[in-house]
Design a protein around this motif. Structure first.
Motif, PDB file in Angstrom:
ATOM      1  N   MET A   1       0.832  -1.208   0.000  1.00 15.50           N
ATOM      2  CA  MET A   1       0.000   0.000   0.000  1.00 15.50           C
ATOM      3  C   MET A   1       0.869   1.262   0.000  1.00 15.50           C
ATOM      4  O   MET A   1       0.568   2.249  -0.700  1.00 15.50           O
ATOM      5  CB  MET A   1      -0.926  -0.018   1.215  1.00 15.50           C
ATOM      6  CG  MET A   1      -1.889  -1.196   1.241  1.00 15.50           C
ATOM      7  SD  MET A   1      -2.830  -1.402  -0.300  1.00 15.50           S
ATOM      8  CE  MET A   1      -3.744   0.141  -0.348  1.00 15.50           C
ATOM      9  N   ILE A   2       1.947   1.245   0.774  1.00  9.41           N
ATOM     10  CA  ILE A   2       2.848   2.405   0.803  1.00  9.41           C
ATOM     11  C   ILE A   2       3.471   2.615  -0.574  1.00  9.41           C
ATOM     12  O   ILE A   2       3.595   3.756  -1.060  1.00  9.41           O
ATOM     13  CB  ILE A   2       3.936   2.211   1.874  1.00  9.41           C
ATOM     14  CG1 ILE A   2       3.321   2.285   3.269  1.00  9.41           C
ATOM     15  CG2 ILE A   2       5.050   3.250   1.718  1.00  9.41           C
ATOM     16  CD1 ILE A   2       4.282   1.934   4.381  1.00  9.41           C
ATOM     17  N   ALA A   3       3.867   1.513  -1.230  1.00 15.44           N
ATOM     18  CA  ALA A   3       4.460   1.618  -2.561  1.00 15.44           C
ATOM     19  C   ALA A   3       3.497   2.247  -3.556  1.00 15.44           C
ATOM     20  O   ALA A   3       3.907   3.010  -4.443  1.00 15.44           O
ATOM     21  CB  ALA A   3       4.899   0.241  -3.042  1.00 15.44           C
ATOM     22  N   MET A   4       2.204   1.957  -3.405  1.00 21.57           N
ATOM     23  CA  MET A   4       1.213   2.505  -4.328  1.00 21.57           C
ATOM     24  C   MET A   4       0.918   3.979  -4.053  1.00 21.57           C
ATOM     25  O   MET A   4       0.681   4.764  -4.975  1.00 21.57           O
ATOM     26  CB  MET A   4      -0.076   1.670  -4.240  1.00 21.57           C
ATOM     27  CG  MET A   4       0.065   0.228  -4.733  1.00 21.57           C
ATOM     28  SD  MET A   4       0.601   0.111  -6.455  1.00 21.57           S
ATOM     29  CE  MET A   4       2.373  -0.122  -6.244  1.00 21.57           C
ATOM     30  N   TYR A   5       0.913   4.357  -2.803  1.00 18.28           N
ATOM     31  CA  TYR A   5       0.556   5.738  -2.453  1.00 18.28           C
ATOM     32  C   TYR A   5       1.770   6.668  -2.381  1.00 18.28           C
ATOM     33  O   TYR A   5       1.602   7.884  -2.296  1.00 18.28           O
ATOM     34  CB  TYR A   5      -0.184   5.769  -1.114  1.00 18.28           C
ATOM     35  CG  TYR A   5      -1.622   5.347  -1.234  1.00 18.28           C
ATOM     36  CD1 TYR A   5      -2.591   6.226  -1.714  1.00 18.28           C
ATOM     37  CD2 TYR A   5      -2.027   4.055  -0.882  1.00 18.28           C
ATOM     38  CE1 TYR A   5      -3.916   5.836  -1.838  1.00 18.28           C
ATOM     39  CE2 TYR A   5      -3.337   3.658  -1.003  1.00 18.28           C
ATOM     40  CZ  TYR A   5      -4.288   4.556  -1.486  1.00 18.28           C
ATOM     41  OH  TYR A   5      -5.588   4.167  -1.603  1.00 18.28           O
ATOM     42  N   LEU A   6       2.986   6.090  -2.426  1.00 20.34           N
ATOM     43  CA  LEU A   6       4.184   6.911  -2.333  1.00 20.34           C
ATOM     44  C   LEU A   6       4.275   7.958  -3.450  1.00 20.34           C
ATOM     45  O   LEU A   6       4.600   9.126  -3.179  1.00 20.34           O
ATOM     46  CB  LEU A   6       5.421   6.005  -2.333  1.00 20.34           C
ATOM     47  CG  LEU A   6       6.755   6.672  -2.027  1.00 20.34           C
ATOM     48  CD1 LEU A   6       6.716   7.350  -0.653  1.00 20.34           C
ATOM     49  CD2 LEU A   6       7.890   5.652  -2.068  1.00 20.34           C
ATOM     50  N   PRO A   7       3.981   7.613  -4.716  1.00 16.32           N
ATOM     51  CA  PRO A   7       4.011   8.652  -5.760  1.00 16.32           C
ATOM     52  C   PRO A   7       2.995   9.768  -5.510  1.00 16.32           C
ATOM     53  O   PRO A   7       3.250  10.936  -5.825  1.00 16.32           O
ATOM     54  CB  PRO A   7       3.680   7.880  -7.038  1.00 16.32           C
ATOM     55  CG  PRO A   7       4.041   6.471  -6.735  1.00 16.32           C
ATOM     56  CD  PRO A   7       3.752   6.284  -5.289  1.00 16.32           C
ATOM     57  N   ILE A   8       1.839   9.393  -4.939  1.00 19.02           N
ATOM     58  CA  ILE A   8       0.820  10.418  -4.650  1.00 19.02           C
ATOM     59  C   ILE A   8       1.308  11.364  -3.559  1.00 19.02           C
ATOM     60  O   ILE A   8       1.142  12.583  -3.654  1.00 19.02           O
ATOM     61  CB  ILE A   8      -0.507   9.741  -4.238  1.00 19.02           C
ATOM     62  CG1 ILE A   8      -1.023   8.851  -5.369  1.00 19.02           C
ATOM     63  CG2 ILE A   8      -1.552  10.786  -3.843  1.00 19.02           C
ATOM     64  CD1 ILE A   8      -2.270   8.075  -5.032  1.00 19.02           C
ATOM     65  N   PHE A   9       1.972  10.791  -2.547  1.00 17.85           N
ATOM     66  CA  PHE A   9       2.522  11.641  -1.493  1.00 17.85           C
ATOM     67  C   PHE A   9       3.593  12.592  -2.056  1.00 17.85           C
ATOM     68  O   PHE A   9       3.644  13.767  -1.712  1.00 17.85           O
ATOM     69  CB  PHE A   9       3.140  10.768  -0.386  1.00 17.85           C
ATOM     70  CG  PHE A   9       2.134   9.904   0.324  1.00 17.85           C
ATOM     71  CD1 PHE A   9       0.797  10.273   0.415  1.00 17.85           C
ATOM     72  CD2 PHE A   9       2.519   8.696   0.919  1.00 17.85           C
ATOM     73  CE1 PHE A   9      -0.126   9.483   1.071  1.00 17.85           C
ATOM     74  CE2 PHE A   9       1.595   7.897   1.565  1.00 17.85           C
ATOM     75  CZ  PHE A   9       0.263   8.300   1.647  1.00 17.85           C
ATOM     76  N   MET A  10       4.459  12.037  -2.936  1.00 19.38           N
ATOM     77  CA  MET A  10       5.499  12.853  -3.523  1.00 19.38           C
ATOM     78  C   MET A  10       4.926  13.949  -4.415  1.00 19.38           C
ATOM     79  O   MET A  10       5.404  15.087  -4.436  1.00 19.38           O
ATOM     80  CB  MET A  10       6.458  11.966  -4.326  1.00 19.38           C
ATOM     81  CG  MET A  10       7.251  10.984  -3.483  1.00 19.38           C
ATOM     82  SD  MET A  10       8.385   9.969  -4.440  1.00 19.38           S
ATOM     83  CE  MET A  10       9.495  11.212  -5.072  1.00 19.38           C
TER      84      MET A  10
END
Length: 406
Positions: free
Chosen positions: A392-401
């Motif tokens: 889940m973190i891998a999927m949302y990491l680009p959104i956070f960035m």
């Protein structure tokens, strides 16, 4: 060589009695002709006699398990101790059995015994359910006229053995189930969820974080090869099982590896010692010669490393060595067992000493299983959280960035 058991079936019938009254019911017989003959002996003139149809789905019901044999042995032992004749005891036990296959097995044994065969020869016809140790102990009881006492000992032995197996299964079932659920959840995320995020990320036009790109590469690999991976896992499990059955060296390798696993190896060791002590105590108390008792114990060891050692003990005892020295020479058995065997040999109470050792190590396995279950639960939950949470973190990491850039 034992003859094959006669198969009895259930027949439904309709007919008239001596008064001309029509009646119907069910009867058990080896054939349709035998069923008609039994009805005529009862004063009934049969009109129709048909074999009772089996259910379309489910066959004859659930397979017979070792626990079913343990329960059956205890019930039969209780009947005999209460003074119930053997054949009548079979009938009473059969009436309380819910599994059709188990009821059919008891019925077949009952007919063999009723026709004049001994109980041990009747049981020997079903080696899948009654092993050599079981049959030899029952045979000893029949020869000595103490069948009810021997069946009680066999029942206790089977109960203790099944309890030990259940404890070990209890320790392994929970972690295996959780790992399977974790793999299924991760598979669903990689096959169904990650591709959706991947399509969204393609519109960003910027380079993805390394962790996200790594997860997406894994997703592409799983989508392309998931079926091959599934077949491969099944094939590996099947191959290991077959190699262990067919190759003595491979079985020893697996069993040695199991003994070296932290925590689990200790449980396996204690379980084998408990099984060795319980089996040898039961057979020796039944009057079986020590060499024959050790031969039966080797077959019931449950671990090829210890089975090989027990056979070496048997050979040493055959040449005149004491049981204590023979066991000590293997270097595999604990000091407590050695000391109790030494005391038992000197005092003539070897079976009692071995029984105490078996009880001690059965309790040790029980405590170790409880401790292992308590230890495994937080570890498994942590691993599961890291796997699913990492995806889940891998999927949302680009959104956070992307949010931090904006």
């Amino acid at each position: 060589m034992a003859t094959s058991a006669i198969k009895y079936d259930i027949f439904t019938w309709s007919g008239t009695d001596k008064t001309g009254t029509t009646s119907k019911g069910e009867i058990e017989a080896a054939s349709q002709a035998m069923a008609k003959a039994q009805l005529r002996q009862q004063g009934i003139k049969p009109k129709t006699v048909r074999r009772k149809a089996q259910p379309l789905f489910g066959g004859k019901g659930k397979a017979i398990k070792a626990a079913d044999i343990a329960i059956f042995t205890r019930q039969l032992a209780t009947m005999l101790k209460a003074g119930v004749p053997l054949v009548q005891g079979f009938e009473i036990v059969e009436e309380g059995i819910e599994k059709p296959r188990m009821a059919e097995l008891i019925r077949s044994i009952k007919h063999d015994v009723a026709s004049g065969s001994g109980l041990a020869p009747s049981l020997e016809k079903y080696p899948r359910h009654f092993d050599d140790l079981f049959c030899s102990l029952v045979g000893s009881g029949e020869d000595s006229g103490t069948l009810e006492v021997m069946l009680d000992r066999v029942a206790t032995y089977k109960e203790k053995t099944e309890q030990l197996k259940a404890k070990i299964k209890k320790a392994m079932t929970y972690p295996i189930a959780v790992v399977c659920v974790a793999l299924i959840v991760c598979g669903i995320l990689l096959i169904k969820v990650v591709p959706v995020f991947a399509n969204t990320f393609q519109n960003f036009g910027s380079e993805l974080p390394a962790f996200t790109q790594f997860v997406m590469n894994i997703s592409d690999f799983v989508i392309a090869w998931w079926f091959v991976m599934l077949i491969g896992i099944i094939a590996i499990v099947f191959a290991i099982r077959e190699f262990k059955l067919r190759s003595v060296k491979f079985a020893e390798f697996i069993d040695k590896a199991a003994l070296r696993i932290p925590v689990v190896g200790g449980i396996v060791h204690d379980a084998v010692v408990a099984r060795f002590s319980r089996t040898l105590s039961t057979t020796f108390a039944a009057g079986v010669p020590l060499v024959d008792a050790l031969n039966s114990t080797a077959g019931a060891a449950g671990n090829s490393v210890y089975a090989k050692a027990i056979r070496r003990i048997r050979d040493d005892v055959t040449t005149g060595s004491t049981l204590y020295n023979s066991i000590k020479s293997t270097g595999l058995f604990p000091n407590m067992l050695l000391q109790m065997v030494s005391i038992g040999e000197e005092s003539g109470s070897l079976d009692e000493m071995l029984d105490k050792v078996a009880t001690h190590y059965e309790d040790a396995v029980d405590n170790a299983v409880d401790s292992l279950s308590s230890l495994m639960e937080p570890i498994i939950m942590s691993v599961l959280g890291v796997l699913v949470g990492g995806l889940m973190i891998a999927m949302y990491l680009p959104i956070f960035m992307l949010g931090s850039v904006i």
